[in-house]
Design a protein around this motif. Structure first.
Motif, PDB file in Angstrom:
ATOM      1  N   LEU A  40      67.815  29.935  29.207  1.00 31.05           N
ATOM      2  CA  LEU A  40      68.326  30.751  28.244  1.00 31.05           C
ATOM      3  C   LEU A  40      66.871  30.960  27.454  1.00 31.05           C
ATOM      4  N   ARG A  44      66.508  34.751  26.019  1.00 30.61           N
ATOM      5  CA  ARG A  44      66.157  35.120  24.580  1.00 30.61           C
ATOM      6  C   ARG A  44      64.718  35.795  24.337  1.00 30.61           C
ATOM      7  N   ILE A  55      74.321  35.001  22.965  1.00 27.71           N
ATOM      8  CA  ILE A  55      73.735  33.609  23.030  1.00 27.71           C
ATOM      9  C   ILE A  55      73.663  32.930  21.535  1.00 27.71           C
ATOM     10  N   VAL A 101      71.461  24.128  24.809  1.00 29.24           N
ATOM     11  CA  VAL A 101      71.105  24.745  23.566  1.00 29.24           C
ATOM     12  C   VAL A 101      70.101  24.220  22.729  1.00 29.24           C
ATOM     13  N   SER A 104      66.726  24.881  24.606  1.00 30.10           N
ATOM     14  CA  SER A 104      66.137  26.035  24.456  1.00 30.10           C
ATOM     15  C   SER A 104      65.670  26.286  23.230  1.00 30.10           C
TER      16      SER A 104
END
Length: 218
Positions: A40, A44, A55, A101, A104
């Motif tokens: 992720l 990004r 995202i 999440v 990340s």
């Protein structure tokens, strides 16, 4: 109700056996979260408009909703969409989805501490983006983010207790069953708490060993 240390000692073996379930599920979820969170982060960093928009929605959902609701979605809602998952699988998937999440976000913050000159030099030397990430960026980011990643892993370990609500027979559910039979919730729940403390102490000890080895290599 008086506290009986003897009863606490008597239930610890059963709780320790159940705690292995928490340990196993947490280990799988942490590994998945690390892999997915790293992927992720790379996505990004690529700064592709529509991907970053998707995202952003996922991150807002995860950060804005309780973990318990996310677990319920994986266990109760996904089967309605045709994806049937067992309770442990749904629980691990929910924990990994939630944690990726935050992993990340941790790695993204670590990217900000890197000297951009390193990437520019590697690009000038003709290294491919995949090689730059693999040999230059990720090793440094992971090393610098290790203490925060360990804290996130500790949160995942404690989050496994929530899986008892979807019938996963973990240390908390085992403690509740023993307490219902013995009418002694104090000792059994204290024993369950001790199991989580022990797991997190092991996690922190392992992290210190890794940090020490990384420091020696550096």
């Amino acid at each position: 109700m008086k506290f009986h240390i003897d009863y606490l000692w008597s239930v610890l073996p059963a709780l320790a056996s159940a705690a292995l379930t928490n340990l196993r599920l947490a280990a799988i979820a942490i590994l998945m979260a690390l892999v997915l969170g790293t992927a992720l982060t790379i996505l990004r960093a690529a700064k592709i408009g529509w991907i970053n928009s998707v995202i952003a929605v996922v991150i807002s959902f995860v950060r804005g909703t309780p973990l318990l609701i996310q677990i319920f979605i994986f266990f109760y809602v996904l089967p309605a969409a045709g994806l049937n998952l067992s309770a442990p699988t749904a629980g691990v998937a929910a924990l990994a989805f939630n944690s990726m999440v935050f992993v990340s976000e941790i790695l993204r913050a670590g990217l900000g501490t890197l000297d951009p000159g390193q990437v520019e030099a590697a690009t000038a030397l003709g290294l491919r983006p995949a090689s730059i990430w693999r040999y230059i960026v990720l090793p440094q980011v992971l090393r610098r983010a290790l203490p925060v990643l360990v804290n996130e892993a500790s949160i995942v370990v404690k989050g496994t207790a929530l899986l008892s609500v979807i019938t996963v027979v973990d240390v908390l559910r085992t403690a509740q069953q023993i307490a219902a039979e013995s009418f002694r919730p104090f000792e059994t729940l204290l024993g369950a708490a001790l199991m989580f403390v022990l797991i997190n102490l092991m996690l922190n000890a392992g992290a210190h060993i890794i940090e020490h080895k990384v420091a020696l290599r550096s």
